[in-house]
Design a protein around this motif. Structure first.
Motif, PDB file in Angstrom:
ATOM      1  N   ARG A 140     -32.822 -74.761 -12.775  1.00 31.04           N
ATOM      2  CA  ARG A 140     -31.633 -75.259 -13.467  1.00 31.04           C
ATOM      3  C   ARG A 140     -31.739 -75.009 -14.969  1.00 31.04           C
ATOM      4  O   ARG A 140     -30.767 -74.620 -15.613  1.00 31.04           O
ATOM      5  CB  ARG A 140     -31.468 -76.761 -13.224  1.00 31.04           C
ATOM      6  N   ALA A 141     -32.925 -75.252 -15.503  1.00 33.02           N
ATOM      7  CA  ALA A 141     -33.121 -75.095 -16.942  1.00 33.02           C
ATOM      8  C   ALA A 141     -32.918 -73.645 -17.390  1.00 33.02           C
ATOM      9  O   ALA A 141     -32.243 -73.369 -18.379  1.00 33.02           O
ATOM     10  CB  ALA A 141     -34.522 -75.580 -17.334  1.00 33.02           C
ATOM     11  N   VAL A 142     -33.517 -72.711 -16.649  1.00 30.54           N
ATOM     12  CA  VAL A 142     -33.372 -71.287 -16.982  1.00 30.54           C
ATOM     13  C   VAL A 142     -31.917 -70.854 -16.852  1.00 30.54           C
ATOM     14  O   VAL A 142     -31.385 -70.126 -17.694  1.00 30.54           O
ATOM     15  CB  VAL A 142     -34.285 -70.433 -16.089  1.00 30.54           C
ATOM     16  N   ALA A 143     -31.245 -71.305 -15.787  1.00 31.97           N
ATOM     17  CA  ALA A 143     -29.841 -70.953 -15.573  1.00 31.97           C
ATOM     18  C   ALA A 143     -28.973 -71.522 -16.687  1.00 31.97           C
ATOM     19  O   ALA A 143     -28.040 -70.860 -17.171  1.00 31.97           O
ATOM     20  CB  ALA A 143     -29.373 -71.476 -14.222  1.00 31.97           C
ATOM     21  N   PHE A 144     -29.267 -72.750 -17.111  1.00 30.29           N
ATOM     22  CA  PHE A 144     -28.495 -73.365 -18.195  1.00 30.29           C
ATOM     23  C   PHE A 144     -28.607 -72.539 -19.466  1.00 30.29           C
ATOM     24  O   PHE A 144     -27.614 -72.322 -20.178  1.00 30.29           O
ATOM     25  CB  PHE A 144     -28.982 -74.789 -18.455  1.00 30.29           C
ATOM     26  N   CYS A 145     -29.803 -72.060 -19.774  1.00 33.29           N
ATOM     27  CA  CYS A 145     -30.000 -71.273 -20.995  1.00 33.29           C
ATOM     28  C   CYS A 145     -29.225 -69.961 -20.928  1.00 33.29           C
ATOM     29  O   CYS A 145     -28.638 -69.526 -21.933  1.00 33.29           O
ATOM     30  CB  CYS A 145     -31.486 -71.007 -21.210  1.00 33.29           C
ATOM     31  N   ARG A 146     -29.195 -69.330 -19.779  1.00 33.04           N
ATOM     32  CA  ARG A 146     -28.410 -68.102 -19.625  1.00 33.04           C
ATOM     33  C   ARG A 146     -26.932 -68.405 -19.814  1.00 33.04           C
ATOM     34  O   ARG A 146     -26.203 -67.651 -20.456  1.00 33.04           O
ATOM     35  CB  ARG A 146     -28.653 -67.507 -18.239  1.00 33.04           C
ATOM     36  N   PHE A 147     -26.502 -69.528 -19.276  1.00 34.63           N
ATOM     37  CA  PHE A 147     -25.094 -69.918 -19.355  1.00 34.63           C
ATOM     38  C   PHE A 147     -24.684 -70.203 -20.809  1.00 34.63           C
ATOM     39  O   PHE A 147     -23.648 -69.723 -21.273  1.00 34.63           O
ATOM     40  CB  PHE A 147     -24.868 -71.162 -18.493  1.00 34.63           C
ATOM     41  N   LEU A 176     -36.846 -76.601 -21.890  1.00 36.27           N
ATOM     42  CA  LEU A 176     -37.705 -76.104 -20.822  1.00 36.27           C
ATOM     43  C   LEU A 176     -37.354 -74.673 -20.431  1.00 36.27           C
ATOM     44  O   LEU A 176     -38.233 -73.882 -20.085  1.00 36.27           O
ATOM     45  CB  LEU A 176     -37.605 -77.019 -19.606  1.00 36.27           C
ATOM     46  N   GLY A 177     -36.070 -74.340 -20.509  1.00 33.13           N
ATOM     47  CA  GLY A 177     -35.635 -73.004 -20.109  1.00 33.13           C
ATOM     48  C   GLY A 177     -36.054 -71.916 -21.072  1.00 33.13           C
ATOM     49  O   GLY A 177     -36.032 -70.725 -20.729  1.00 33.13           O
ATOM     50  N   THR A 178     -36.429 -72.294 -22.300  1.00 30.43           N
ATOM     51  CA  THR A 178     -36.861 -71.320 -23.301  1.00 30.43           C
ATOM     52  C   THR A 178     -38.369 -71.397 -23.556  1.00 30.43           C
ATOM     53  O   THR A 178     -38.882 -70.736 -24.458  1.00 30.43           O
ATOM     54  CB  THR A 178     -36.117 -71.529 -24.631  1.00 30.43           C
ATOM     55  N   ALA A 179     -39.060 -72.192 -22.764  1.00 27.78           N
ATOM     56  CA  ALA A 179     -40.516 -72.311 -22.930  1.00 27.78           C
ATOM     57  C   ALA A 179     -41.197 -71.007 -22.529  1.00 27.78           C
ATOM     58  O   ALA A 179     -40.633 -70.184 -21.795  1.00 27.78           O
ATOM     59  CB  ALA A 179     -41.045 -73.457 -22.067  1.00 27.78           C
ATOM     60  N   GLU A 180     -42.418 -70.810 -23.003  1.00 30.44           N
ATOM     61  CA  GLU A 180     -43.173 -69.611 -22.646  1.00 30.44           C
ATOM     62  C   GLU A 180     -43.389 -69.577 -21.134  1.00 30.44           C
ATOM     63  O   GLU A 180     -43.612 -70.622 -20.502  1.00 30.44           O
ATOM     64  CB  GLU A 180     -44.518 -69.606 -23.368  1.00 30.44           C
ATOM     65  N   PRO A 181     -43.321 -68.397 -20.543  1.00 35.18           N
ATOM     66  CA  PRO A 181     -43.462 -68.266 -19.080  1.00 35.18           C
ATOM     67  C   PRO A 181     -44.703 -68.943 -18.511  1.00 35.18           C
ATOM     68  O   PRO A 181     -44.667 -69.494 -17.420  1.00 35.18           O
ATOM     69  CB  PRO A 181     -43.502 -66.754 -18.868  1.00 35.18           C
ATOM     70  N   GLU A 182     -45.820 -68.913 -19.251  1.00 38.04           N
ATOM     71  CA  GLU A 182     -47.042 -69.514 -18.720  1.00 38.04           C
ATOM     72  C   GLU A 182     -46.890 -71.028 -18.565  1.00 38.04           C
ATOM     73  O   GLU A 182     -47.428 -71.617 -17.606  1.00 38.04           O
ATOM     74  CB  GLU A 182     -48.243 -69.198 -19.619  1.00 38.04           C
ATOM     75  N   TYR A 183     -46.127 -71.653 -19.469  1.00 38.21           N
ATOM     76  CA  TYR A 183     -45.910 -73.091 -19.358  1.00 38.21           C
ATOM     77  C   TYR A 183     -44.860 -73.408 -18.298  1.00 38.21           C
ATOM     78  O   TYR A 183     -44.961 -74.420 -17.592  1.00 38.21           O
ATOM     79  CB  TYR A 183     -45.505 -73.662 -20.721  1.00 38.21           C
ATOM     80  N   GLN A 184     -43.862 -72.551 -18.175  1.00 35.67           N
ATOM     81  CA  GLN A 184     -42.891 -72.731 -17.104  1.00 35.67           C
ATOM     82  C   GLN A 184     -43.579 -72.674 -15.746  1.00 35.67           C
ATOM     83  O   GLN A 184     -43.277 -73.464 -14.841  1.00 35.67           O
ATOM     84  CB  GLN A 184     -41.803 -71.660 -17.183  1.00 35.67           C
ATOM     85  N   ALA A 185     -44.511 -71.732 -15.604  1.00 35.41           N
ATOM     86  CA  ALA A 185     -45.235 -71.588 -14.336  1.00 35.41           C
ATOM     87  C   ALA A 185     -46.068 -72.831 -14.041  1.00 35.41           C
ATOM     88  O   ALA A 185     -46.157 -73.279 -12.886  1.00 35.41           O
ATOM     89  CB  ALA A 185     -46.127 -70.355 -14.383  1.00 35.41           C
ATOM     90  N   LEU A 186     -46.673 -73.419 -15.068  1.00 34.94           N
ATOM     91  CA  LEU A 186     -47.472 -74.632 -14.882  1.00 34.94           C
ATOM     92  C   LEU A 186     -46.591 -75.810 -14.473  1.00 34.94           C
ATOM     93  O   LEU A 186     -46.981 -76.626 -13.634  1.00 34.94           O
ATOM     94  CB  LEU A 186     -48.212 -74.975 -16.176  1.00 34.94           C
ATOM     95  N   ILE A 187     -45.405 -75.891 -15.063  1.00 33.47           N
ATOM     96  CA  ILE A 187     -44.472 -76.969 -14.728  1.00 33.47           C
ATOM     97  C   ILE A 187     -44.060 -76.871 -13.261  1.00 33.47           C
ATOM     98  O   ILE A 187     -44.020 -77.865 -12.537  1.00 33.47           O
ATOM     99  CB  ILE A 187     -43.233 -76.906 -15.647  1.00 33.47           C
ATOM    100  N   VAL A 188     -43.775 -75.644 -12.826  1.00 30.73           N
ATOM    101  CA  VAL A 188     -43.385 -75.439 -11.428  1.00 30.73           C
ATOM    102  C   VAL A 188     -44.559 -75.711 -10.492  1.00 30.73           C
ATOM    103  O   VAL A 188     -44.426 -76.408  -9.481  1.00 30.73           O
ATOM    104  CB  VAL A 188     -42.864 -73.996 -11.221  1.00 30.73           C
ATOM    105  N   LYS A 189     -45.723 -75.165 -10.829  1.00 32.60           N
ATOM    106  CA  LYS A 189     -46.906 -75.312  -9.979  1.00 32.60           C
ATOM    107  C   LYS A 189     -47.280 -76.775  -9.783  1.00 32.60           C
ATOM    108  O   LYS A 189     -47.661 -77.190  -8.676  1.00 32.60           O
ATOM    109  CB  LYS A 189     -48.081 -74.561 -10.611  1.00 32.60           C
ATOM    110  N   ASN A 190     -47.176 -77.572 -10.847  1.00 33.16           N
ATOM    111  CA  ASN A 190     -47.583 -78.975 -10.786  1.00 33.16           C
ATOM    112  C   ASN A 190     -46.426 -79.925 -10.542  1.00 33.16           C
ATOM    113  O   ASN A 190     -46.603 -81.148 -10.565  1.00 33.16           O
ATOM    114  CB  ASN A 190     -48.306 -79.356 -12.080  1.00 33.16           C
TER     115      ASN A 190
END
Length: 265
Positions: A140-147, A176-190
């Motif tokens: 949702r966060a990534v989609a919101f940023c694109r929107f 969250l949608g503009t965070a660095e990919p490595e942190y986005q991946a950690l958020i999803v993983k955890n």
């Protein structure tokens, strides 16, 4: 006109979105081959857990598809040489349902045809998905940023109002949608929630700014095991210990004080 020929003609008109018998074709449910559908390039959902798809596939096999997908007509690229027989469609909404049909081996799927211009495909997909509870938070966060970038010149307030979400939610999505990919991946993983995600990003930013020599050690720590609020609070104490009110050793006292810049949740 012979009845069979008329039936064929009406079916073709329906597939092309032309109104027949006074019923708008865009609102009629049709059945189309699963193999004729191409994915939506602006799909907001990035995560498709296999277990969840298998459950949905089982439900569809047992009870049928309860909510049709939405597609638009797609012109075949010249490179294909028209090799695909019949109309080709592009998915607008419903990729989980489409993937579940593919897993279940079901050859046709119920769909609603709509005429959606290229410039509105992203808007349509996000508007349809942003409020779905089953859409992962980071997606949702990534989609919101694109929107917000495409339709509102990067303005969070305007995008939030357009999507009918709160200003606070919009700013959380934007961060969250503009965070660095490595942190986005950690958020999803955890599977971090908004509070945990903000704590992670604020702590990472503060370490990089105030303790740059410890950045690598910090990154190693957040990647070394399960990362939840308890672990993040321990890291905050380690890198930025709070002074004891009576002059003793630094340490956490009472309720955790959110780091500077944390978005209220």
């Amino acid at each position: 006109m012979p009845r069979q020929e008329e039936s064929t003609r009406r079916g073709a008109l329906n597939l092309l979105g032309i109104e027949v018998s006074g019923i708008p074709a865009v609102e009629r449910v049709i059945e189309i081959p699963v193999s004729s559908i191409r994915p939506n390039p602006h799909q907001p959902r990035r995560q498709f857990p296999q277990e969840s798809l298998l459950e949905l596939a089982g439900s569809i096999k047992a009870h049928g598809l309860q909510q049709p997908i939405i597609v638009r007509h797609l012109k075949q690229p010249a490179a294909t040489g028209g090799a695909v027989a019949g109309p080709v469609y592009e998915l607008v909404v419903g990729e989980r349902r489409l993937r579940a049909h593919q897993l279940a081996g079901i050859k046709v799927i119920r769909a609603i045809f709509r005429s959606v211009a290229d410039e509105h495909l992203l808007r349509h997909a996000i508007v349809e998905n942003i409020h779905r509870e089953d859409l992962p938070f980071m997606d949702r966060a990534v989609a919101f940023c694109r929107f917000k970038d495409q339709f509102h010149a990067g303005k969070v307030e305007a995008a939030s109002e357009d999507l009918k979400i709160s200003r606070r939610t919009g700013f959380n999505y934007s961060k969250l949608g503009t965070a660095e990919p490595e942190y986005q991946a950690l958020i999803v993983k955890n599977n971090l929630d908004v509070r945990g995600s903000n704590l992670l990003l604020n702590l990472a930013g503060k370490v990089a700014k105030e303790l740059p020599k410890k950045t690598e050690a910090f990154k190693k720590a957040i990647n070394s095991g399960e990362l939840g609020l308890p672990a993040l609070n321990r890291l905050q104490d380690k890198y930025f210990p709070a002074p004891h009110p009576e002059g003793g050793k630094p340490g956490r006292v009472g309720k955790t004080i959110p780091p500077t810049g944390t978005v209220a949740v």
